[in-house]
Design an enzyme around this catalytic site. Structure first.
Site, mmCIF file in Angstrom:
data_model
loop_
_atom_site.group_PDB
_atom_site.id
_atom_site.type_symbol
_atom_site.label_atom_id
_atom_site.label_comp_id
_atom_site.label_asym_id
_atom_site.label_seq_id
_atom_site.Cartn_x
_atom_site.Cartn_y
_atom_site.Cartn_z
ATOM 1 C CE LYS A 189 -11.179 -5.000 1.036
ATOM 2 N NZ LYS A 189 -9.853 -4.419 0.741
ATOM 3 C CB ALA A 217 -18.884 -4.277 -4.411
ATOM 4 N N PRO A 264 -5.887 -10.972 5.968
ATOM 5 C CG PRO A 264 -7.331 -9.267 5.258
ATOM 6 C CD PRO A 264 -7.222 -10.767 5.391
ATOM 7 N N GLY A 265 -4.611 -8.571 8.376
ATOM 8 C CA GLY A 265 -4.805 -8.164 9.773
ATOM 9 C C GLY A 265 -3.652 -8.558 10.666
ATOM 10 C CB ALA A 317 1.993 -18.507 14.662
ATOM 11 N N GLY A 359 -2.906 -6.095 14.655
ATOM 12 C CA GLY A 359 -2.895 -6.874 15.904
ATOM 13 C C GLY A 359 -2.950 -8.380 15.765
ATOM 14 C CB ALA A 406 -0.228 -2.645 11.169
ATOM 15 C CG ASP A 425 -2.006 -1.119 1.053
ATOM 16 O OD1 ASP A 425 -2.448 -1.379 -0.088
ATOM 17 O OD2 ASP A 425 -2.378 -1.730 2.071
ATOM 18 C CB SER A 436 -0.656 -13.937 16.094
ATOM 19 O OG SER A 436 -0.211 -15.260 15.869
HETATM 20 O O1 3DU Z 1 -2.929 -3.738 7.992
HETATM 21 P P1 3DU Z 1 -1.873 -3.938 6.954
HETATM 22 O O2 3DU Z 1 -1.028 -2.734 6.716
HETATM 23 O O3 3DU Z 1 -1.077 -5.201 7.223
HETATM 24 O O4 3DU Z 1 -2.604 -4.165 5.540
HETATM 25 C C1 3DU Z 1 -3.666 -5.048 5.351
HETATM 26 C C2 3DU Z 1 -4.093 -5.015 3.908
HETATM 27 O O5 3DU Z 1 -5.196 -5.877 3.692
HETATM 28 C C3 3DU Z 1 -4.547 -3.647 3.408
HETATM 29 O O6 3DU Z 1 -4.189 -3.563 2.037
HETATM 30 C C4 3DU Z 1 -6.035 -3.675 3.554
HETATM 31 O O7 3DU Z 1 -6.676 -2.815 2.639
HETATM 32 C C5 3DU Z 1 -6.339 -5.127 3.240
HETATM 33 N N1 3DU Z 1 -7.533 -5.686 3.879
HETATM 34 C C6 3DU Z 1 -7.707 -5.659 5.204
HETATM 35 O O8 3DU Z 1 -6.850 -5.148 5.937
HETATM 36 C C7 3DU Z 1 -8.863 -6.224 5.746
HETATM 37 C C8 3DU Z 1 -9.781 -6.806 4.982
HETATM 38 O O9 3DU Z 1 -10.824 -7.379 5.513
HETATM 39 C C9 3DU Z 1 -9.558 -6.836 3.623
HETATM 40 C C10 3DU Z 1 -8.421 -6.275 3.099
#
Ligand code: 3DU
Length: 218
Positions: A62, A64, A171-172, A181, A177, A175, A12, A179
């Site tokens: 996404k 839609a 994702p998640g 694993a 929170g 940053a 991003d 994990s």
């Molecule tokens: O939080 P991060 O920086 O690790 O990025 C997570 C990525 O995944 C980011 O591009 C966001 O737009 C995408 N994403 C989610 O974070 C959550 C979702 O449910 C779908 C996509």
């Protein structure tokens, strides 16, 4: 898209040079690069072709819309060199099936968002809705679903809905929170990691760390 590391980079950043530099650095530690509006609006969709020389590219738009618009979007995404597209499932089976049909024509893949990872992500994506979307993704012939690494218990429940045939990308991690694993243990095939990698002083070391955290689990 083959699983070697179990890690997908969410890229991003918004500048082409930075995007290419980070991607080349972490290439050995990730299986794919997820791009979305920040990078594509910043650089143009042609970035997909550049990145596809480094790793398979997943376009997180996404999607839609109505079937016709979805098809037009997916055609552009796949023609631009993306290996997969992320779409919404709440639009219903006709829209979703049009995305899968278009992907099949290009021999590419569709991932369907089953539940989002941010704190408000389960407000509309309730248990029943998420499971119904996951079931619809399976019925429509999607390659996989997107499920939240911030709620591993939901990854586990959604895995039970789709069985073994579909993939889960989550994702998640970091940053937000979650994990890595715990997410893989809950049934995800890949974790998606953005800021923890591209925002690190040493993105390569961070990507390697996450790869090592899950290598015995995949
Ligand atoms: O939080 P991060 O920086 O690790 O990025 C997570 C990525 O995944 C980011 O591009 C966001 O737009 C995408 N994403 C989610 O974070 C959550 C979702 O449910 C779908 C996509």
């Amino acid at each position: 898209m083959h699983r070697k590391t179990g890690v997908i980079l969410a890229l991003d950043v918004t500048k082409k040079e930075e995007a290419l530099l980070i991607s080349k650095e972490v290439a050995g530690f990730v299986d794919a690069i997820k791009i979305g509006y920040p990078l594509v609006l910043g650089t143009g969709l042609s970035i997909a072709k550049d990145l596809s020389k480094i790793a398979p590219v997943i376009a997180d738009f996404k999607v839609a819309d109505i079937p016709n618009t979805d098809r037009l979007i997916c055609e552009h995404v796949f023609s631009a060199g993306c290996d997969a597209v992320i779409v919404q499932g709440f639009t219903g089976s006709d829209s979703l099936m049009e995305c899968v049909k278009t992907a099949n024509e290009f021999q590419r893949k569709v991932f369907v968002v089953a539940e989002m990872s941010h704190p408000g992500g389960d407000y509309f994506f309730t248990d029943a809705v998420s499971k119904e979307i996951a079931a619809l993704a399976k019925k429509a012939g999607a390659f996989g679903i997107v499920a939240p690494a911030t709620r591993p218990e939901r990854v586990k429940e959604l895995r039970a809905v789709i069985g073994k045939d579909l993939k889960i990308i989550s994702p998640g991690v970091g940053a937000q929170g979650g994990s890595a694993a715990d997410t893989i243990k809950a049934g995800a095939d890949w974790v998606i990691v953005g800021r923890s990698i591209y925002g690190a002083k040493d993105p390569k070391a961070e990507a390697e760390k996450i790869k090592k955290e899950i290598e015995k689990l995949i």
